[in-house]
Design an enzyme around this catalytic site. Structure first.
Site, PDB file in Angstrom:
ATOM      1  N   CYS A  41       0.817  -1.217   0.000  1.00 37.04           N
ATOM      2  CA  CYS A  41       0.000   0.000   0.000  1.00 37.04           C
ATOM      3  C   CYS A  41       0.850   1.266   0.000  1.00 37.04           C
ATOM      4  CB  CYS A  41      -0.971   0.014   1.176  1.00 37.04           C
ATOM      5  SG  CYS A  41      -0.232   0.473   2.757  1.00 37.04           S
ATOM      6  N   CYS A  51      14.095   1.576  11.791  1.00 35.78           N
ATOM      7  CA  CYS A  51      13.506   2.487  12.775  1.00 35.78           C
ATOM      8  C   CYS A  51      12.100   2.828  12.286  1.00 35.78           C
ATOM      9  CB  CYS A  51      14.394   3.732  12.863  1.00 35.78           C
ATOM     10  SG  CYS A  51      13.835   4.898  14.102  1.00 35.78           S
TER      11      CYS A  51
HETATM   12 FE    FE Z   1       0.484  -1.555   3.695  1.00 32.98          FE
END
Ligand code: FE
Length: 174
Positions: free
Chosen positions: A145, A165
């Protein structure tokens, strides 16, 4: 359109997106399938990329989750709970549920952000060089996404030596 015209059009569109891409936004994202690792089956899986408008993301996410994942914002350190979390489990994408990280690669970096030495699988994340803030960093985003997740640094523990991170607002622990 024939194949050649498609390629030229796609290249032109890609260039336009690159030029118009604003500071802190996720990499350009086009519809199509992506192969990711699925921990449910332990194998690869082809899934369609998730492409939604900013308004649709805004409706699905909290304000902080939206600004982090869709506009490259960063959680303030030590504000969440995941940086301290030691439970066994998976960290999935807040936007699309793709498995991104495992507790087995999680470590306490002392930075106040959830930190991992590796993603669950290289196919599940996308890395991109980010030259904002006058320094070169490697941005990590969700392969399905395009949610901005965080950055990778080379001061992590052996054997990878990497420190992913990651913003808690981009993750959901399951
Ligand atoms: Fe995603």
């Amino acid at each position: 359109m024939n194949r050649r015209v498609w390629i030229v059009a796609a290249a032109a569109f890609g260039g336009l997106v690159a030029i118009t891409s604003k500071r802190g936004q996720s990499p350009p994202h086009v519809p199509g399938d992506v192969e990711i690792f699925d921990p449910a089956t332990g194998g690869p899986r082809n899934l369609p990329r998730i492409v939604m408008t900013n308004a649709e993301w805004r409706a699905k996410l909290t304000a902080q989750q939206y600004y982090v994942t869709r506009h490259g914002s960063t959680d303030s350190p030590f504000t969440g709970t995941y940086h301290l979390k030691k439970d066994a489990g998976l960290y999935v994408c807040i936007g699309c549920g793709t498995a991104l990280f495992r507790s087995s690669e999680k470590f306490d970096s002392g930075t106040g952000w959830p930190s991992f030495s590796a993603p669950i699988d290289p196919r599940n994340v996308v890395k991109r060089v980010d030259r904002e803030l006058m320094l070169e960093r490697t941005e990590v985003s969700c392969a399905r996404c395009a949610a901005h997740l965080g950055h990778v640094f080379d001061d992590g523990p052996a054997p990878s030596g990497l420190r992913y991170c990651i913003n808690e607002s981009a993750l959901r622990f399951v």
